[in-house]
Scaffold this active site. Structure first.
Site, PDB file in Angstrom:
ATOM      1  N   SER A  61      -9.312   2.579   3.666  1.00 20.31           N
ATOM      2  CA  SER A  61      -8.397   3.225   2.748  1.00 20.31           C
ATOM      3  C   SER A  61      -7.588   2.256   1.897  1.00 20.31           C
ATOM      4  CB  SER A  61      -7.444   4.134   3.520  1.00 20.31           C
ATOM      5  OG  SER A  61      -6.594   3.399   4.377  1.00 20.31           O
ATOM      6  N   SER A 105      -9.643   0.503   7.892  1.00 18.37           N
ATOM      7  CA  SER A 105      -9.127   0.514   6.523  1.00 18.37           C
ATOM      8  C   SER A 105      -8.667  -0.821   5.975  1.00 18.37           C
ATOM      9  CB  SER A 105      -7.980   1.522   6.407  1.00 18.37           C
ATOM     10  OG  SER A 105      -8.466   2.829   6.553  1.00 18.37           O
ATOM     11  N   LYS A 123       0.840  -1.204   0.000  1.00 19.02           N
ATOM     12  CA  LYS A 123       0.000   0.000   0.000  1.00 19.02           C
ATOM     13  C   LYS A 123       0.876   1.256   0.000  1.00 19.02           C
ATOM     14  CE  LYS A 123      -3.765   1.969   2.819  1.00 19.02           C
ATOM     15  NZ  LYS A 123      -4.593   1.717   4.022  1.00 19.02           N
TER      16      LYS A 123
END
Length: 471
Positions: free
Chosen positions: A158, A182, A83
């Site tokens: 997220s 997230s 990520k």
């Protein structure tokens, strides 16, 4: 006749080196010599290219993916992504923001090192909303990350880029992290398994250690429970926190009969929608059929919890605005998106309340522990309503409306971040009228990942999770 859902569904499953393997199965195939790590990396890159034009999940590609040689760990030869809020040597870390020009990382972040120790082959970095603040991966300009089950809908946030790639079959697992939901939110949106570990279960990154209250945990999103279990076991062989009970490799359900509390509506007063309530209710019925005891439970958290968490969220945005020049060149907080700026401006109006906010948030663990007396787990929704369409939570929505919508959506997950307890999202049996998955959430005691994984294994065995390639 082609339906709307069929026209907008995207997946990359095909007859290649990856096949329909999960990460554990693919690593076994590599170890047995049935496929080579180079071949797997090449075919995964092809899969990513096949879906990226419609999903917009990738932030950066690694030009020449490096993979482990020899035994190399539990996931040796398994392609994955990191990520883009976590440093990976040689790649810029952009945090989903247009407010600065990121620099190439000079070293791996501590968690990246732990993740790499499992033997994965990193193909690049996935997109996230600005600084991970939003529960959807959308931007003021540029394409949003789209849900592969139905591209008109959010992939969550997220860790939306990671979830979209895994759900679409481009890679079996991908890195995710969770500061308010997230990992679990995109897992719920995309029909995946997403476990937020206990605070301290995995290596903390530098940013987490600097927070007045560390709410962030790293992990993965996966299509199978065994992949998530294998990740935690592999992470523990790299580093284990002596303050937590050892976990080891959890390999299936246990024979224990559990006492499970369940709630349908959020402690902050948000009522769940009909489809979400039905998903939790049917999961509760399945667990009762398995012999577990289910009973209603209330989380008697402070009525100010939501406002306090929102203030803390604003504090984080304020700190980023004050220190953003350390992230890269030309940082200009005025270029932060509407959500980040709205959070910051709201905090500046109430910053004097910060000490009290922190005290109350830290006391949440007492109310959480009290709710768990006599219980092994708590079952709840992940989100108060089903996955919204693209645009509903866009940072272009005026802040007062946007924050009202977010609080009506993300009503369950932040408690575990504040308390530091483990929590897992797994797909429910049912889907929305638009073919989108619905997640249900189990929350546990500190260090209780084993129980979470065992009940997730039991549900997966009882009714295998829906697969995008079969719908």
């Amino acid at each position: 006749m082609t339906t709307f859902e069929e026209r907008t569904r995207v997946h990359a499953f095909r007859d290649d080196a990856l096949g329909e393997h999960d990460a554990v199965g693919l690593a076994e195939a590599v170890r047995r010599g049935e496929v080579g790590a180079d071949e797997v990396a090449r075919d995964a890159a092809e899969r990513v290219r096949a879906v990226e034009a419609r999903l917009h999940a990738v932030q950066a590609h690694v030009e020449i993916p490096a993979h482990a040689t020899g035994a190399g760990g539990a996931f040796a030869g398994v392609p994955t992504f990191v990520k883009d809020n976590t440093d990976y040597l040689g790649l810029p870390t952009g945090h989903g923001s247009a407010a600065f020009t990121p620099r190439a990382a000079r070293r791996h972040a501590p968690f990246a090192g732990q993740f790499l120790s499992s033997g994965v082959t990193v193909l690049g970095k996935t997109r996230l909303p600005e600084f991970g603040f939003s529960p959807t991966t959308e931007y003021e300009s540029g394409e949003p990350v789209r849900n592969p089950w139905n591209t008109g809908y959010s992939a969550g946030g997220s860790s939306g880029g990671s979830a979209a790639l895994v759900a679409a079959g481009a890679v079996p697992i991908a890195h995710a992290n969770d500061g308010g939901g997230s990992i679990r939110i995109p897992a719920a949106c995309c029909g995946l398994v997403g476990l937020k570990p206990t605070r301290g279960r995995v290596v903390a990154n530098a940013q987490s250690r600097q927070l007045p209250l560390d709410i962030v945990s790293d992990g993965i999103v996966s299509r199978s429970v065994r992949d998530t279990a294998a990740f935690l076991a592999a992470a523990e062989t790299y580093w284990r926190n002596p303050k937590l009970p050892p976990l080891g490799l959890v390999e299936g359900p246990s024979g224990r009969r559990l006492r499970i509390g369940f709630l349908l509506d959020s402690p902050n007063g948000v009522r769940s929608d009909g489809a979400t309530r039905a998903a939790v209710t049917e999961t509760a019925a399945t667990l009762e059929r398995m012999g577990h005891t289910l009973e209603p439970v209330e989380l008697a958290i402070d009525p100010q919890f939501t406002d306090d968490f929102l203030t803390y969220w604003g504090l984080l945005s304020f700190l980023i605005g004050a220190t953003g020049r350390t992230l890269g060149a030309g940082f200009d907080r005025r270029r932060m998106d509407g959500l980040s700026l709205g959070l910051r401006e709201a905090y500046l109006k109430s910053w004097r309340s910060t000490p009290g906010v922190l005290r109350r948030l830290k006391r949440t663990r007492e109310a959480y522990a009290a709710s768990f007396r006599g219980l092994d787990l708590i079952l709840s929704p992940v989100l108060a309503h089903t996955t919204p369409p693209i645009g509903h939570l866009s940072p272009t929505v005026p802040y007062p409306t946007l924050i009202e919508r977010i609080l009506a959506y993300v009503a369950f997950t932040p408690i575990n971040n504040v308390v530091g307890t483990p929590s897992i999202s797994v797909p429910a049996m049912s889907a929305t009228e638009h073919g989108l998955p619905i997640g249900v959430m189990f929350s546990g005691r500190p260090g209780g990942e084993q129980t979470l994984l065992e009940v997730a294994f039991a549900l997966e065995a009882d009714r295998p999770f829906r697969r995008i390639q079969d719908v």
